[in-house]
Design a protein around this motif. Structure first.
Motif: not given
Lengths: 489, 620
Positions: B535-544
């Motif tokens: 089971c999984g979940k991606t994350g793509t996090a914007q950052n400065p």
């Protein structure tokens, strides 16, 4: 018939109180020596190779000698006082030449396995001789000047000889005999003068490193002390109110002027100031003396003059007469030098030993300071440390109490003697005990300079134990005979 | 018989003199023996040489009993300054390979009360530490010539594997602060610094022993005090068994080479951390022995900050890995049910606000939203919660409810991991927004980015991994920890207790299902292992700072989770690009012990790729 019996059996009249204290001290002494020389791999108290074993042997020798002394007719001591003294002086002289050099001192005669120190035995001989001198018919110290000379000669001959053996400590012990002279009529002023001299000496040396008015603080203080003494003597001793007032006004007035000048920035050289002030006061005294012919004014004047002379000789004596190690010992006592490695080492370690004992002590054979040899000479001159460390405050005060009881008992024995011989001899014994007690314990606790003399009955050493035993048992024998004597008269 | 009674009175003067002197002496004796306690100390200092016996420090093993950290003897040259006599300085320097200047410098440093507050000329002082075996041999032979010097055996840490430096920590010499804080320490002792060496210092260090020797006036040792009955034998430190799996840790570290970020793997049922990687890492052997000081300074000054444990202290926007948590809160608060659907036309559009999304079916409900990582769904859900005045009164109160759920899931506060210096991330509360926007002047739209794990929300990789473990457990977690067992000691109970969030357990099944769907047919398809239900979940996090952070959470197997993973790679792009491959490789490696041939290419790519080059981060 009864008197014959008494003579033959001195044990019935012996002062058992003294004997008991003597035995207590000797036994406590042997045990202390065992404790002081106890090592980790050491064995028995009776081991003859160890100090304690040797000392116990000497205890038995002393008891035997004491027993024999009690068997000798008391009159023998009086009869043979001078021959014994002369013989002792002869031995002291011989010692100087035949004794080997042991740590710079030539005071030990080596006879095969044993060494003896004649200086310890000369004490009883000197005491006998002094007693004999005073027992002369109608002898009075103050009757003729010659009597003083004879008494002083008896005291100073052994002192000079022992100094020649380089045993300064033992020699100084004979000075204690001045207590006897005092008891027999010597003016108390001499003792006071001696005390005053000690004060001047201490103050001069102690404060010799700071400067006040261009002279050392010590000298400054002594000058002020001399001025105070002068005023006090004029007032209390001479009871000359006029002179007191004049001198006081002169001293205070000049003092105030000097202080004001000092504030204004005019520093008067100390020697000039005190020279003028004390000089003028002295000239005033001489004028008073010429007017009144008062002996007391003369004494006052002499005191001031001698004090000033003494003051100027202190530095010379200290720096030129005393030897280096003696200077250091005095400086250590006065707190001028620390030098914990050399001159101050003994006293510092002995203070640590005693101080670490606390109230009840660390327990017999549990003292670390003494067991591990931190205190040099702990079984001889510094034996009191062992008592202090292992038996604590209880032990030290008990030992001191025993000594005081013994000494006071000897004084009371002295005063109950029917003859001057017995009394003077007994005072000799008491004086020597007082001196040893004061100096030995004083040095161990750091109140006196280190002077190498033993603590009677405690310090290791056959000569010392036997010497003190002789001293005491002769007194006991004389005392035991007193009833018979008084009946015979 | 004549008797002068005037003179007889003088007996009182003589007796009185004696008594006066005696009184003075008694006062003096009172002062020495009773009033002044210093003499007792002096006597003890004189007589006793307390020779410290150093215990051996506890060893550190991995969860399978593989030795990681052990001890090696080292030799310090000690001196008791007071006992040093007539030292032939030149000969001494020659023996120790020192120049006279170095020796002088060492001596003056040793005597400097600021650098060495415990200095005393009576007690052993450390002159030189960690003698080489060669110097030690030379000195040992000549030691008899240098009274006052002796050799103290110490231990140095040795590492069987150059791995997990951030977890293990190292040991250093105690500072004057340590000494004043804990009387156990003496100058020259060592204590743990960073990692378990620090947090388990009490267990690892053991207890020092002391051998009491008796020393005479000449400094000669006369034997042991009281036959050694007062000696205290040293007690060895307790060994630690870490929960880390050494192989997994090393594997994860290798995958993270040339990437900046963290990997955290937790065994969900126990809270035991299986791998805790902070990248870049460093070689723990750098911080051993004489070179420690220089190497430590170099690590501190390294602009990539290897000493900064990103897994515990890094505060990152969780991005889409936040969405499962979001889903849980929405379900718990009854804002949505499984059939609630929100529209998504390439994003969330509300009141002139737009949060972009990618293409997928619309409208969409929870499980597909997790599967496709739909931004719009969670924005709508969040808006429905915060703006539901009928239930909460105002957005601030609603937001507090939301925040409290998050806190119960382990966000916003330190979890209490058994390592020093854990970070707490950041979850704002209503007060925070009141301060920024003014009370009553903000609503869901104002802060909509927090709904997708952006904006003010920050979490540590450990917290993110812990949430994943909580979902794996379907509703509870145990505080993550790295130590599995302490030899002969019971583990602290707070590391064994279940912690239950404010979300009912059955909601977790739905979220887990959504995460399973993400692997089978959503954003995490790369994690779809042949034999294991991941089971999984991606994350793509914007950052400065640069490119997006690539993140992934996942656990497996679906029905009986053995491992929960969080991967966070700074500035590496899409979650699917680095997060999913690394996370799935870690899961596969742990569960099967190897990587299947058809996934070798993925492993190869991860081992070789370098995200630092394309990170878009400006170099300082």
């Amino acid at each position: 018939m009864e008197s014959r019996n008494i003579k033959e059996s001195p044990f019935r009249n012996i002062d058992w109180f003294t004997v008991v204290i003597y035995l207590l001290l000797v036994i406590a002494g042997a045990i202390s020596i065992y404790a002081a020389s106890y090592d980790f791999d050491n064995s028995s108290i009776f081991d003859f190779n160890e100090f304690s074993g040797k000392q116990i042997r000497w205890v038995f020798v002393s008891l035997a000698v004491g027993f024999i002394l009690l068997l000798i007719d008391a009159r023998m001591y009086e009869t043979y006082a001078y021959p014994i003294y002369v013989a002792m002086v002869f031995i002291l002289v011989v010692t100087i030449f035949i004794a080997p050099d042991i740590k710079g001192s030539r005071s030990w005669i080596v006879l095969g396995p044993i060494s003896i120190q004649p200086a310890e035995f000369a004490k009883f001989a000197t005491s006998l001789a002094l007693a004999k001198l005073f027992s002369g018919y109608n002898f009075s110290l103050n009757a003729r000047g010659g009597n003083y000379v004879r008494a002083l000669a008896i005291i100073f001959i052994p002192i000079m000889l022992i100094l020649a053996q380089r045993e300064t400590g033992s020699a100084l012990a004979y000075l204690a005999l001045f207590f006897v002279l005092y008891r027999e009529g010597m003016s108390g002023l001499i003792l006071l003068a001696a005390a005053f001299a000690v004060v001047i000496f201490v103050v001069t040396v102690k404060f010799s490193e700071t400067v006040t008015m261009g002279i050392t603080t010590g000298e400054f203080s002594v000058f002020v002390l001399i001025m105070i003494t002068m005023v006090s003597m004029l007032m209390v001793y001479c009871r000359n109110i006029m002179a007191t007032r004049n001198v006081l006004v002169w001293f205070v007035g000049t003092g105030v002027i000097a202080t004001i000048l000092y504030w204004c920035g005019v520093a008067i050289p100390g020697y000039w100031y005190f020279g003028v002030v004390i000089g003028v006061a002295s000239i005033y005294c001489i004028i008073e003396l010429i007017k009144t012919h008062s002996k007391k004014i003369l004494i006052t004047f002499s005191t001031v003059a001698l004090s000033v002379i003494f003051l100027f000789s202190v530095n010379y004596v200290f720096n030129n007469v005393l030897e280096n190690h003696q200077q250091m010992r005095i400086k250590v006592t006065l707190g001028l030098e620390q030098d914990l490695r050399k001159a101050g080492y003994n006293v510092n370690q002995s203070k640590i030993a005693i101080g670490s004992g606390g109230f009840a002590g660390k327990g017999f054979l549990k003292g670390t300071q003494t067991k591990l040899k931190y205190v040099p000479e702990q079984h001889t001159d510094f034996i009191f440390c062992t008592i202090g460390e292992e038996e604590g405050f209880i032990g030290t005060t008990t030992v001191m109490l025993l000594f005081i009881l013994l000494t006071l008992r000897v004084i009371s024995l002295a005063e109950r003697q029917p003859s001057a011989f017995g009394r003077v001899y007994a005072y000799c014994v008491a004086s020597i005990f007082i001196f040893h007690f004061c100096i030995n314990i004083g040095m161990v606790i750091g109140l006196c300079p280190v002077i190498g003399i033993p603590l009677p009955f405690f310090s290791y050493g056959g000569s010392s134990l036997l010497g003190f035993t002789l001293l005491l048992f002769i007194l006991l024998r004389i005392d035991a005979a007193r009833r018979g004597q008084s009946r015979n008269f | 018989m004549r008797k002068d009674y005037n003179l007889e009175k003088r007996k009182y003067v003589i007796g009185g003199f004696l008594i006066l002197i005696a009184i003075i002496y008694v006062v003096r004796l009172y002062e020495l023996q009773i009033a002044d306690n210093r003499y007792k100390e002096y006597a003890d200092i004189n007589a006793f040489l307390n020779k410290t016996q150093y215990p051996s420090r506890g060893l550190i093993y991995d969860r399978n009993g593989k030795l990681i950290v052990y001890n090696q003897p080292a030799y310090d040259v000690m001196m008791i300054p007071r006992d040093v006599k007539e030292l032939d300085t030149l000969d001494f320097c020659h023996t120790l390979n020192l120049t006279p200047d170095q020796l002088r410098k060492r001596l003056s440093d040793m005597k400097d009360k600021r650098m060495n507050p415990g200095y005393s000329s009576y007690t052993p002082q450390r002159l030189i530490s960690h003698l080489s075996a060669e110097d030690y041999g030379r000195l040992q032979e000549k030691l008899y010539r240098y009274p006052g010097f002796f050799i103290q055996k110490r231990i140095l840490r040795q590492y069987a594997h150059k791995t997990a430096a951030n977890v293990l920590g190292n040991i250093r010499e105690v500072s004057s602060n340590d000494i004043s804080r804990d009387p156990y320490y003496q100058s020259g002792d060592y204590c743990g610094d960073l990692g378990v060496e620090k947090s388990y210092e009490q267990y690892l260090r053991g207890e020092k022993g002391v051998e009491i020797l008796i020393r005479d006036a000449h400094g000669r040792i006369k034997g042991r005090y009281d036959n050694g009955s007062k000696d205290v034998a040293p007690v060895s430190g307790r060994n630690l068994k870490l929960s880390l799996d050494l192989d997994l840790q090393q594997y994860a570290e290798s995958l993270m080479v040339n990437k900046i970020g963290a990997v955290v793997a937790i065994e969900p049922s126990t809270g035991e951390i299986l791998a805790l990687v902070s990248s870049p890492t460093y070689d723990p052997t750098l911080l051993v022995g004489r070179q420690r000081g220089a190497n430590y300074a170099a690590l501190v000054n390294d602009h990539e900050k290897p000493l900064f444990d990103r897994a515990l202290m890094g505060a990152y926007p969780p991005g889409s890995t936040f969405k499962p948590g979001q889903g849980l809160i929405l379900l718990q608060e009854n804002i949505v049910n499984l059939s609630t659907a929100y529209p998504c036309h390439h994003g969330f559009i509300s009141g002139g606000l737009r949060v972009g999304c990618h293409s997928h079916g619309s409208p969409i409900n929870l499980k597909p939203a997790l599967q496709t990582s739909c931004n719009a769904y969670f924005c709508w859900g969040f808006k429905a919660l915060v703006d539901k005045r009928s239930k909460y009164g105002n957005p601030a109160k609603a937001f507090e409810v939301w925040k409290n759920h998050l806190v119960s899931l382990g966000y916003g506060y330190r979890l209490g991991v058994d390592l020093p210096s854990e970070g707490r991330g950041f979850i704002p509360n209503a007060k925070f927004y009141n301060k920024i926007y003014g009370e009553g002047r903000w609503s869901a739209n104002t802060i909509i980015s927090v709904s997708i794990g952006q904006g003010e929300i920050l979490a540590t990789p450990l917290q993110i991994a812990n949430l994943c473990a909580t979902i794996a457990n379907r509703g509870w977690f145990i505080t993550p920890h790295v130590v599995k067992e302490i030899e002969d000691t019971v583990m602290p109970s707070e590391l064994l207790e279940k912690r239950i969030p404010t979300i009912e357990a059955h909601h977790f099944n739905d979220v887990a299902e959504g995460m399973r769907m993400a692997v089978t047919g959503g954003t995490c398809r790369l994690a779809n292992l042949p034999d294991i239900e991941v089971c999984g979940k991606t994350g793509t996090a914007q950052n400065p700072h640069g490119r997006d952070h690539s993140a992934f959470i996942g656990f497996a197997p679906y029905h009986d989770p053995k491992i929960a993973v969080c991967v966070y790679v700074e500035n590496a792009g899409f979650g699917a690009t680095f997060g999913v491959p690394i996370g799935s490789l870690v899961i596969e490696k742990y569960l099967t012990g190897s990587i299947s041939p058809q996934r070798k290419y993925l492993e190869q790519r991860m081992l070789e790729s370098n995200t630092k080059i394309y990170s878009g981060v400006k170099k300082h």
